[in-house]
Scaffold this motif. Structure first.
Motif, PDB file in Angstrom:
ATOM      1  N   ASP A 138      -3.125  -5.756   1.046  1.00  0.00           N
ATOM      2  CA  ASP A 138      -3.054  -6.881   0.573  1.00  0.00           C
ATOM      3  C   ASP A 138      -4.636  -6.563   0.470  1.00  0.00           C
ATOM      4  N   PHE A 139      -5.336  -7.101  -0.495  1.00  0.00           N
ATOM      5  CA  PHE A 139      -6.705  -6.824  -0.457  1.00  0.00           C
ATOM      6  C   PHE A 139      -7.793  -7.720  -1.475  1.00  0.00           C
ATOM      7  N   GLU A 140      -8.186  -9.104  -0.141  1.00  0.00           N
ATOM      8  CA  GLU A 140      -8.745 -10.156  -0.916  1.00  0.00           C
ATOM      9  C   GLU A 140      -8.481 -10.642  -1.970  1.00  0.00           C
ATOM     10  N   GLU A 141      -7.541 -11.268  -1.576  1.00  0.00           N
ATOM     11  CA  GLU A 141      -6.593 -11.064  -2.629  1.00  0.00           C
ATOM     12  C   GLU A 141      -6.976 -10.685  -4.317  1.00  0.00           C
ATOM     13  N   LYS A 142      -7.452  -9.675  -4.160  1.00  0.00           N
ATOM     14  CA  LYS A 142      -7.688  -9.109  -5.240  1.00  0.00           C
ATOM     15  C   LYS A 142      -6.006  -8.256  -6.168  1.00  0.00           C
ATOM     16  N   GLY A 143      -5.626  -8.026  -5.310  1.00  0.00           N
ATOM     17  CA  GLY A 143      -4.295  -7.466  -5.375  1.00  0.00           C
ATOM     18  C   GLY A 143      -3.679  -6.656  -4.221  1.00  0.00           C
ATOM     19  N   ARG A 144      -2.818  -6.748  -4.785  1.00  0.00           N
ATOM     20  CA  ARG A 144      -1.377  -5.880  -3.911  1.00  0.00           C
ATOM     21  C   ARG A 144      -1.002  -4.333  -4.053  1.00  0.00           C
ATOM     22  N   PHE A 145      -1.738  -3.244  -2.622  1.00  0.00           N
ATOM     23  CA  PHE A 145      -1.240  -1.874  -2.968  1.00  0.00           C
ATOM     24  C   PHE A 145      -0.179  -1.242  -2.473  1.00  0.00           C
ATOM     25  N   ARG A 146       0.031  -0.652  -2.807  1.00  0.00           N
ATOM     26  CA  ARG A 146       1.508   0.665  -2.258  1.00  0.00           C
ATOM     27  C   ARG A 146       0.415   1.304  -1.811  1.00  0.00           C
ATOM     28  N   VAL A 147       0.620   1.979  -0.275  1.00  0.00           N
ATOM     29  CA  VAL A 147      -0.150   3.011   0.534  1.00  0.00           C
ATOM     30  C   VAL A 147       0.706   3.775   1.308  1.00  0.00           C
ATOM     31  N   ASN A 148       0.572   5.346   0.725  1.00  0.00           N
ATOM     32  CA  ASN A 148       1.221   6.539   0.738  1.00  0.00           C
ATOM     33  C   ASN A 148       0.167   7.194   1.867  1.00  0.00           C
ATOM     34  N   ILE A 149       0.112   7.685   2.282  1.00  0.00           N
ATOM     35  CA  ILE A 149      -0.217   8.522   3.624  1.00  0.00           C
ATOM     36  C   ILE A 149       0.230   9.541   3.919  1.00  0.00           C
ATOM     37  N   PHE A 150      -0.231  11.123   3.849  1.00  0.00           N
ATOM     38  CA  PHE A 150       0.694  11.893   4.975  1.00  0.00           C
ATOM     39  C   PHE A 150      -0.153  13.086   4.754  1.00  0.00           C
ATOM     40  N   TYR A 151       0.198  14.149   5.908  1.00  0.00           N
ATOM     41  CA  TYR A 151      -0.640  14.761   5.756  1.00  0.00           C
ATOM     42  C   TYR A 151      -0.060  16.043   4.962  1.00  0.00           C
TER      43      TYR A 151
ATOM     44  N   ASP B 197      -3.748   3.689 -10.017  1.00  0.00           N
ATOM     45  CA  ASP B 197      -4.363   3.991  -8.300  1.00  0.00           C
ATOM     46  C   ASP B 197      -5.232   4.465  -8.229  1.00  0.00           C
ATOM     47  N   LEU B 198      -5.358   4.462  -6.507  1.00  0.00           N
ATOM     48  CA  LEU B 198      -6.500   5.320  -6.027  1.00  0.00           C
ATOM     49  C   LEU B 198      -5.880   6.159  -5.444  1.00  0.00           C
ATOM     50  N   LEU B 199      -6.691   7.552  -6.057  1.00  0.00           N
ATOM     51  CA  LEU B 199      -6.026   8.419  -5.004  1.00  0.00           C
ATOM     52  C   LEU B 199      -6.945   9.280  -4.349  1.00  0.00           C
ATOM     53  N   ILE B 200      -7.126   9.943  -2.986  1.00  0.00           N
ATOM     54  CA  ILE B 200      -8.283  10.263  -1.979  1.00  0.00           C
ATOM     55  C   ILE B 200      -7.754  11.630  -1.418  1.00  0.00           C
ATOM     56  N   SER B 201      -8.434  12.693  -1.736  1.00  0.00           N
ATOM     57  CA  SER B 201      -7.631  14.199  -0.729  1.00  0.00           C
ATOM     58  C   SER B 201      -9.181  13.978  -0.491  1.00  0.00           C
ATOM     59  N   VAL B 202      -8.759  15.464   0.610  1.00  0.00           N
ATOM     60  CA  VAL B 202     -10.122  16.360   1.364  1.00  0.00           C
ATOM     61  C   VAL B 202     -10.644  16.963   0.124  1.00  0.00           C
ATOM     62  N   ASN B 203     -11.789  17.584   0.248  1.00  0.00           N
ATOM     63  CA  ASN B 203     -12.513  17.938  -0.700  1.00  0.00           C
ATOM     64  C   ASN B 203     -12.625  17.593  -2.105  1.00  0.00           C
TER      65      ASN B 203
ATOM     66  N   GLU C 232       4.756  11.364  13.008  1.00  0.00           N
ATOM     67  CA  GLU C 232       5.595  11.502  11.943  1.00  0.00           C
ATOM     68  C   GLU C 232       4.451  11.630  10.544  1.00  0.00           C
ATOM     69  N   LYS C 233       3.589  12.181  10.849  1.00  0.00           N
ATOM     70  CA  LYS C 233       2.902  13.196   9.723  1.00  0.00           C
ATOM     71  C   LYS C 233       2.429  12.092   8.167  1.00  0.00           C
ATOM     72  N   GLU C 234       3.570  10.794   7.932  1.00  0.00           N
ATOM     73  CA  GLU C 234       3.893   9.943   6.932  1.00  0.00           C
ATOM     74  C   GLU C 234       4.013   8.658   7.063  1.00  0.00           C
ATOM     75  N   ILE C 235       3.215   8.009   6.189  1.00  0.00           N
ATOM     76  CA  ILE C 235       3.147   6.393   6.229  1.00  0.00           C
ATOM     77  C   ILE C 235       3.134   6.203   5.260  1.00  0.00           C
TER      78      ILE C 235
ATOM     79  N   LEU D 186     -10.734   6.534   6.544  1.00  0.00           N
ATOM     80  CA  LEU D 186     -10.549   5.535   5.304  1.00  0.00           C
ATOM     81  C   LEU D 186      -9.182   5.121   5.168  1.00  0.00           C
ATOM     82  N   ALA D 187      -8.125   6.325   5.218  1.00  0.00           N
ATOM     83  CA  ALA D 187      -7.512   5.781   6.198  1.00  0.00           C
ATOM     84  C   ALA D 187      -6.652   4.819   7.103  1.00  0.00           C
ATOM     85  N   PHE D 188      -7.334   5.076   8.212  1.00  0.00           N
ATOM     86  CA  PHE D 188      -7.108   4.545   9.519  1.00  0.00           C
ATOM     87  C   PHE D 188      -8.012   2.674   9.292  1.00  0.00           C
ATOM     88  N   SER D 189      -9.201   3.067   8.557  1.00  0.00           N
ATOM     89  CA  SER D 189      -9.017   1.647   7.777  1.00  0.00           C
ATOM     90  C   SER D 189      -8.470  -0.104   7.414  1.00  0.00           C
TER      91      SER D 189
END
Length: 157
Positions: free
Chosen positions: A141-154, A83-89, A133-136, A117-120
């Protein structure tokens, strides 16, 4: 001269150089921005779209969030993280064999960077859905290196 010998020529030169740069910054940049035409040029350099009557329509600072997220995903893959987790601050954090490992060599993520980062990772339709919806959830697919499941929420609050 005695003080110069104690401090050292190299440190004294650095001090003078930084002092000179600070004076130039304050005299030129801040005073020039007082004039509307210079403000307009400065904002256009930063990527602002200026409308009629000098109304600022949109400002996009030229930060390359797509390269930053690619670097973080590369680190995630190379470290064998799940996992890669990105949280504010907070530092970007990866999960390796169940343990959270902050990437302290990176800087802490600001609210603007988190959004960038999320919008990219998203196309316009996904961005609109997130804003509505404040969540998605989606896959990336990352450059044939892996497939990531993404969850973004406010976060509330």
């Amino acid at each position: 001269m005695k003080a110069l010998a104690e401090v050292g020529k190299k440190k004294a030169f650095k001090f003078l150089l930084f002092s000179l740069l600070e004076v130039i910054y304050h005299r030129l940049v801040l005073h020039l921005l007082f004039f509307p035409i210079f403000r307009k040029i400065f904002l256009q350099i930063l990527g602002a779209k200026i409308g009629k009557n000098s109304q600022i329509m949109e400002i996009k600072l030229k930060m390359d969030h797509s390269n930053q997220i690619k670097k973080l995903l590369d680190t995630t893959v190379s470290e064998g993280a799940s996992d890669l987790l990105i949280s504010v601050n907070c530092y970007p954090t990866i999960r390796i064999t169940g343990k959270l490992v902050p990437l302290t060599k990176e800087k802490k993520v600001s609210p603007e960077e988190a959004k960038g980062l999320a919008f990219s990772l998203m196309d316009d339709a996904k961005k609109e859905k997130l804003l509505a919806e404040k969540e998605i959830d989606f896959s990336y697919d990352f450059e044939e290196k892996g497939r990531f499941r993404v969850n973004i929420f406010y976060q509330r609050g």
